[in-house]
Design a protein around this motif. Structure first.
Motif, PDB file in Angstrom:
ATOM      1  N   ILE A 148       0.634  -0.322   1.261  1.00  0.00           N
ATOM      2  CA  ILE A 148       1.362  -0.934   2.380  1.00  0.00           C
ATOM      3  C   ILE A 148       0.890  -0.339   3.702  1.00  0.00           C
ATOM      4  O   ILE A 148       0.644  -1.064   4.671  1.00  0.00           O
ATOM      5  CB  ILE A 148       2.881  -0.762   2.191  1.00  0.00           C
ATOM      6  CG1 ILE A 148       3.348  -1.578   0.977  1.00  0.00           C
ATOM      7  CG2 ILE A 148       3.637  -1.166   3.448  1.00  0.00           C
ATOM      8  CD1 ILE A 148       4.746  -1.250   0.505  1.00  0.00           C
ATOM      9  N   TYR A 149       0.723   0.962   3.760  1.00  0.00           N
ATOM     10  CA  TYR A 149       0.337   1.654   4.986  1.00  0.00           C
ATOM     11  C   TYR A 149      -1.034   1.217   5.496  1.00  0.00           C
ATOM     12  O   TYR A 149      -1.231   1.022   6.689  1.00  0.00           O
ATOM     13  CB  TYR A 149       0.362   3.164   4.764  1.00  0.00           C
ATOM     14  CG  TYR A 149      -0.151   3.961   5.936  1.00  0.00           C
ATOM     15  CD1 TYR A 149       0.620   4.103   7.086  1.00  0.00           C
ATOM     16  CD2 TYR A 149      -1.400   4.554   5.897  1.00  0.00           C
ATOM     17  CE1 TYR A 149       0.147   4.828   8.177  1.00  0.00           C
ATOM     18  CE2 TYR A 149      -1.877   5.280   6.970  1.00  0.00           C
ATOM     19  CZ  TYR A 149      -1.097   5.412   8.117  1.00  0.00           C
ATOM     20  OH  TYR A 149      -1.566   6.119   9.182  1.00  0.00           O
ATOM     21  N   THR A 150      -1.984   1.069   4.595  1.00  0.00           N
ATOM     22  CA  THR A 150      -3.346   0.739   5.021  1.00  0.00           C
ATOM     23  C   THR A 150      -3.485  -0.702   5.507  1.00  0.00           C
ATOM     24  O   THR A 150      -4.438  -1.020   6.207  1.00  0.00           O
ATOM     25  CB  THR A 150      -4.370   0.975   3.891  1.00  0.00           C
ATOM     26  OG1 THR A 150      -4.023   0.170   2.771  1.00  0.00           O
ATOM     27  CG2 THR A 150      -4.429   2.439   3.506  1.00  0.00           C
ATOM     28  N   GLU A 151      -2.557  -1.566   5.123  1.00  0.00           N
ATOM     29  CA  GLU A 151      -2.550  -2.983   5.525  1.00  0.00           C
ATOM     30  C   GLU A 151      -3.835  -3.712   5.143  1.00  0.00           C
ATOM     31  O   GLU A 151      -4.258  -4.641   5.814  1.00  0.00           O
ATOM     32  CB  GLU A 151      -2.288  -3.117   7.022  1.00  0.00           C
ATOM     33  CG  GLU A 151      -0.936  -2.597   7.447  1.00  0.00           C
ATOM     34  CD  GLU A 151      -0.658  -2.773   8.930  1.00  0.00           C
ATOM     35  OE1 GLU A 151      -1.539  -3.255   9.672  1.00  0.00           O
ATOM     36  OE2 GLU A 151       0.458  -2.430   9.341  1.00  0.00           O
ATOM     37  N   LYS A 152      -4.447  -3.312   4.050  1.00  0.00           N
ATOM     38  CA  LYS A 152      -5.653  -3.988   3.559  1.00  0.00           C
ATOM     39  C   LYS A 152      -5.268  -4.758   2.296  1.00  0.00           C
ATOM     40  O   LYS A 152      -5.788  -4.512   1.208  1.00  0.00           O
ATOM     41  CB  LYS A 152      -6.763  -2.976   3.308  1.00  0.00           C
ATOM     42  CG  LYS A 152      -7.177  -2.271   4.572  1.00  0.00           C
ATOM     43  CD  LYS A 152      -8.471  -1.546   4.405  1.00  0.00           C
ATOM     44  CE  LYS A 152      -8.800  -0.832   5.693  1.00  0.00           C
ATOM     45  NZ  LYS A 152      -9.872  -1.400   6.415  1.00  0.00           N
ATOM     46  N   TYR A 153      -4.374  -5.712   2.484  1.00  0.00           N
ATOM     47  CA  TYR A 153      -3.734  -6.401   1.374  1.00  0.00           C
ATOM     48  C   TYR A 153      -4.681  -7.249   0.533  1.00  0.00           C
ATOM     49  O   TYR A 153      -4.442  -7.444  -0.648  1.00  0.00           O
ATOM     50  CB  TYR A 153      -2.581  -7.260   1.884  1.00  0.00           C
ATOM     51  CG  TYR A 153      -1.590  -6.473   2.707  1.00  0.00           C
ATOM     52  CD1 TYR A 153      -0.950  -5.358   2.183  1.00  0.00           C
ATOM     53  CD2 TYR A 153      -1.323  -6.836   4.017  1.00  0.00           C
ATOM     54  CE1 TYR A 153      -0.046  -4.625   2.944  1.00  0.00           C
ATOM     55  CE2 TYR A 153      -0.418  -6.109   4.788  1.00  0.00           C
ATOM     56  CZ  TYR A 153       0.206  -5.017   4.244  1.00  0.00           C
ATOM     57  OH  TYR A 153       1.092  -4.296   4.995  1.00  0.00           O
ATOM     58  N   SER A 165      -8.409  -1.856  -2.303  1.00  0.00           N
ATOM     59  CA  SER A 165      -6.988  -1.502  -2.224  1.00  0.00           C
ATOM     60  C   SER A 165      -6.209  -2.042  -3.421  1.00  0.00           C
ATOM     61  O   SER A 165      -5.346  -1.352  -3.965  1.00  0.00           O
ATOM     62  CB  SER A 165      -6.370  -2.043  -0.939  1.00  0.00           C
ATOM     63  OG  SER A 165      -6.898  -1.391   0.171  1.00  0.00           O
TER      64      SER A 165
END
Length: 91
Positions: free
Chosen positions: A52-57, A62
């Protein structure tokens, strides 16, 4: 693919592989002795939080390195409690 993206595959390989090694050991030995479900739970929470933190969905690195690994870690937790319940029934 950039240099940084290539390095993203390292945890995408290492994290699930390390988790699969523990999972295979549990399945083969049919015992959860020495395996902490709380530690694996912390890893699973950490992986989902980092995803969630990295926002590399949509990044494969990821998804595999964090989400797939957390699913495998949850399976480990389930097996630990299953094997402990079976052990307690036989005692």
């Amino acid at each position: 693919m950039s240099f940084i993206e290539v390095f993203g595959y390292i945890p995408a390989i290492v994290f699930p592989t390390a988790t699969i090694i523990q999972l295979i050991h549990l399945i083969k030995s049919k015992t959860s002795e020495g395996v902490s479900p709380f530690t694996w739970g912390a890893f699973a929470i950490g992986n989902v939080s980092l995803y969630i933190y990295t926002e590399k969905y949509s990044q494969l690195q990821s998804i595999i390195g964090l989400l797939l690994t957390s699913i495998l870690q949850i399976i480990i937790i389930v097996l630990v409690f299953k094997y402990r319940a079976n052990h307690n029934k036989s005692v």
